[in-house]
Design a protein around this motif. Sequence first.
Motif, PDB file in Angstrom:
ATOM      1  N   MET A 118       0.840  -1.202   0.000  1.00 36.28           N
ATOM      2  CA  MET A 118       0.000   0.000   0.000  1.00 36.28           C
ATOM      3  C   MET A 118       0.871   1.247   0.000  1.00 36.28           C
ATOM      4  SD  MET A 118      -2.498   1.399   3.010  1.00 36.28           S
ATOM      5  CE  MET A 118      -3.970   0.556   2.510  1.00 36.28           C
ATOM      6  N   ARG A 119       0.406   2.239  -0.770  1.00 40.96           N
ATOM      7  CA  ARG A 119       1.124   3.513  -0.759  1.00 40.96           C
ATOM      8  C   ARG A 119       0.266   4.566  -0.054  1.00 40.96           C
ATOM      9  NH1 ARG A 119       5.190   6.462  -2.936  1.00 40.96           N
ATOM     10  NH2 ARG A 119       4.681   8.656  -3.117  1.00 40.96           N
ATOM     11  N   ILE A 120       0.911   5.343   0.834  1.00 44.29           N
ATOM     12  CA  ILE A 120       0.199   6.406   1.548  1.00 44.29           C
ATOM     13  C   ILE A 120       0.959   7.706   1.338  1.00 44.29           C
ATOM     14  CG2 ILE A 120      -0.484   7.269   3.827  1.00 44.29           C
ATOM     15  CD1 ILE A 120      -0.877   4.403   4.736  1.00 44.29           C
ATOM     16  N   ASP A 121       0.248   8.752   0.931  1.00 45.10           N
ATOM     17  CA  ASP A 121       0.826  10.093   0.849  1.00 45.10           C
ATOM     18  C   ASP A 121       0.086  11.000   1.808  1.00 45.10           C
ATOM     19  OD1 ASP A 121       2.855  10.610  -1.436  1.00 45.10           O
ATOM     20  OD2 ASP A 121       1.414   9.188  -2.292  1.00 45.10           O
TER      21      ASP A 121
ATOM     22  N   GLU B 152      -5.086   0.591  -2.776  1.00 39.98           N
ATOM     23  CA  GLU B 152      -3.683   0.592  -3.189  1.00 39.98           C
ATOM     24  C   GLU B 152      -2.973   1.899  -2.825  1.00 39.98           C
ATOM     25  OE1 GLU B 152      -1.349  -0.601  -7.286  1.00 39.98           O
ATOM     26  OE2 GLU B 152      -3.457  -0.056  -7.348  1.00 39.98           O
ATOM     27  N   HIS B 153      -3.715   3.009  -2.964  1.00 42.55           N
ATOM     28  CA  HIS B 153      -3.079   4.319  -2.781  1.00 42.55           C
ATOM     29  C   HIS B 153      -4.029   5.241  -2.013  1.00 42.55           C
ATOM     30  CE1 HIS B 153      -1.003   8.071  -4.753  1.00 42.55           C
ATOM     31  NE2 HIS B 153      -0.665   7.888  -3.489  1.00 42.55           N
ATOM     32  N   LEU B 154      -3.580   5.671  -0.841  1.00 42.27           N
ATOM     33  CA  LEU B 154      -4.363   6.611  -0.033  1.00 42.27           C
ATOM     34  C   LEU B 154      -3.606   7.925   0.056  1.00 42.27           C
ATOM     35  CD1 LEU B 154      -5.271   4.332   3.033  1.00 42.27           C
ATOM     36  CD2 LEU B 154      -6.550   4.630   0.910  1.00 42.27           C
ATOM     37  N   VAL B 155      -4.323   9.022  -0.113  1.00 43.33           N
ATOM     38  CA  VAL B 155      -3.721  10.355   0.003  1.00 43.33           C
ATOM     39  C   VAL B 155      -4.503  11.100   1.089  1.00 43.33           C
ATOM     40  CG1 VAL B 155      -3.162  12.490  -1.210  1.00 43.33           C
ATOM     41  CG2 VAL B 155      -3.147  10.314  -2.457  1.00 43.33           C
ATOM     42  N   PHE B 156      -3.788  11.710   2.018  1.00 43.83           N
ATOM     43  CA  PHE B 156      -4.428  12.448   3.112  1.00 43.83           C
ATOM     44  C   PHE B 156      -4.071  13.922   2.982  1.00 43.83           C
ATOM     45  CE2 PHE B 156      -4.123   8.144   4.582  1.00 43.83           C
ATOM     46  CZ  PHE B 156      -5.270   7.940   5.322  1.00 43.83           C
ATOM     47  N   ALA B 157      -5.085  14.781   2.981  1.00 42.94           N
ATOM     48  CA  ALA B 157      -4.873  16.229   2.811  1.00 42.94           C
ATOM     49  C   ALA B 157      -5.161  16.926   4.140  1.00 42.94           C
ATOM     50  CB  ALA B 157      -5.803  16.755   1.725  1.00 42.94           C
TER      51      ALA B 157
ATOM     52  N   GLU C 185      -8.957   1.377  -8.619  1.00 45.41           N
ATOM     53  CA  GLU C 185      -7.807   1.885  -9.356  1.00 45.41           C
ATOM     54  C   GLU C 185      -7.574   3.364  -9.082  1.00 45.41           C
ATOM     55  OE1 GLU C 185     -10.609   2.230 -10.778  1.00 45.41           O
ATOM     56  OE2 GLU C 185     -10.449   3.932 -12.126  1.00 45.41           O
ATOM     57  N   ARG C 186      -8.624   4.075  -8.640  1.00 40.46           N
ATOM     58  CA  ARG C 186      -8.455   5.493  -8.332  1.00 40.46           C
ATOM     59  C   ARG C 186      -7.866   5.635  -6.941  1.00 40.46           C
ATOM     60  NH1 ARG C 186     -13.056   9.652  -9.395  1.00 40.46           N
ATOM     61  NH2 ARG C 186     -12.368  10.207 -11.464  1.00 40.46           N
ATOM     62  N   PRO C 187      -6.928   6.568  -6.768  1.00 41.14           N
ATOM     63  CA  PRO C 187      -6.470   6.781  -5.404  1.00 41.14           C
ATOM     64  C   PRO C 187      -7.604   7.374  -4.554  1.00 41.14           C
ATOM     65  CG  PRO C 187      -5.409   8.332  -6.932  1.00 41.14           C
ATOM     66  CD  PRO C 187      -6.254   7.416  -7.757  1.00 41.14           C
ATOM     67  N   VAL C 188      -7.569   7.089  -3.273  1.00 37.22           N
ATOM     68  CA  VAL C 188      -8.563   7.655  -2.357  1.00 37.22           C
ATOM     69  C   VAL C 188      -7.959   8.914  -1.746  1.00 37.22           C
ATOM     70  CG1 VAL C 188      -9.902   7.255  -0.253  1.00 37.22           C
ATOM     71  CG2 VAL C 188      -9.460   5.361  -1.818  1.00 37.22           C
ATOM     72  N   LEU C 189      -8.698  10.012  -1.802  1.00 34.37           N
ATOM     73  CA  LEU C 189      -8.249  11.238  -1.137  1.00 34.37           C
ATOM     74  C   LEU C 189      -9.069  11.406   0.135  1.00 34.37           C
ATOM     75  CD1 LEU C 189      -6.566  13.858  -1.092  1.00 34.37           C
ATOM     76  CD2 LEU C 189      -8.446  14.963  -2.333  1.00 34.37           C
ATOM     77  N   VAL C 190      -8.420  11.221   1.273  1.00 34.51           N
ATOM     78  CA  VAL C 190      -9.092  11.420   2.557  1.00 34.51           C
ATOM     79  C   VAL C 190      -8.867  12.870   2.978  1.00 34.51           C
ATOM     80  CG1 VAL C 190      -9.227  10.717   4.977  1.00 34.51           C
ATOM     81  CG2 VAL C 190      -8.743   9.008   3.204  1.00 34.51           C
TER      82      VAL C 190
END
Length: 278
Positions: A1-4, A115-120, A89-94
């Motif tokens: 998993m990728r987390i940004d 697969e990919h979570l992005v936290f703002a 397939e779309r990243p999740v933007l939390v």
Amino acid sequence: MRIDVVSIFPEYLSALDLSLIGKARQQGLLELTVTDLREFTTDRHRTVDDTPYGGGAGMVMKPEPWAAALDAVRERGPAPAADPGVAGERPVLVVPSPAGAVFTQATARELALREHLVFACGRYEGIDERVVDWSREHFEVRPMSLGDYVLNGGEVAVLAMVEAIGRLVPGVVGNPESLVEESHADGLLEYPVYTKPALWRDRPVPEVLLSGHHGRIARWRRDRQLQRTAARRPDLVASLDPAGLDRADRAVLAEAGWIVSGARVVRAGDDAPGEPVA
Ligand code: SAM
């Protein structure tokens, strides 16, 4: 998993270098990058906020640095699946926000599969709403609240969410069994736990736990779960599915003032006629 994680206080997230999440990162189970939003400003003062349209107190986070940061994060992330119809397939933007849906263990379970979570991480009065709208073109956007209170910024919320999600990623917690019997795993709070010594300051460990009798121990634990949940979180009892409650469960709940009525668990007296509990 990728987390940004994108934040104006990247150092706030350094707690994610520690403990199980830190170890999981070292082992390559989680790939986590923290990005400084101010890197995406274009003025000398590295400005990320401005006054709110319509007036009022506080400042609002500007859209331009957010869009540039999210574009960069998206480009660095895993390539989208060839088939755009493939779920996930779309990243999740939390977007942490006290105005979001409440983050629960069910949310953590769901996000742990992505697969990919992005936290703002917002600050001030929050992020210009157009960023959230625009992001829907590229992300599955999830405004999420840690609970019904207001924090100064999204960083603390992200620490909690990443820890809750990260520990569900296979391999992060050494013994997966310990995830099964936890609070909220099955809609109930966990039973009380004890360790050595068996007698401490005149307080003995409940005898059944020393019996070695697995069936009795399991029943004792289940009873304590039901009693504790009824005492502390009646909202959870009201959400239980009666199909998952055996006769012994129903008897414990009845003692705590709850009955099964049709397809629901209700407080005794709230919804007559209830089914007999035993
Ligand atoms: N004006 C906003 C409101 O009333 O909804 C609150 C802004 S708060 C001071 C600043 C930032 O803290 C938010 O943008 C969000 O990122 C974060 N935050 C505050 N409370 C939160 C909560 N309960 N859950 C998640 N994030 C929270």
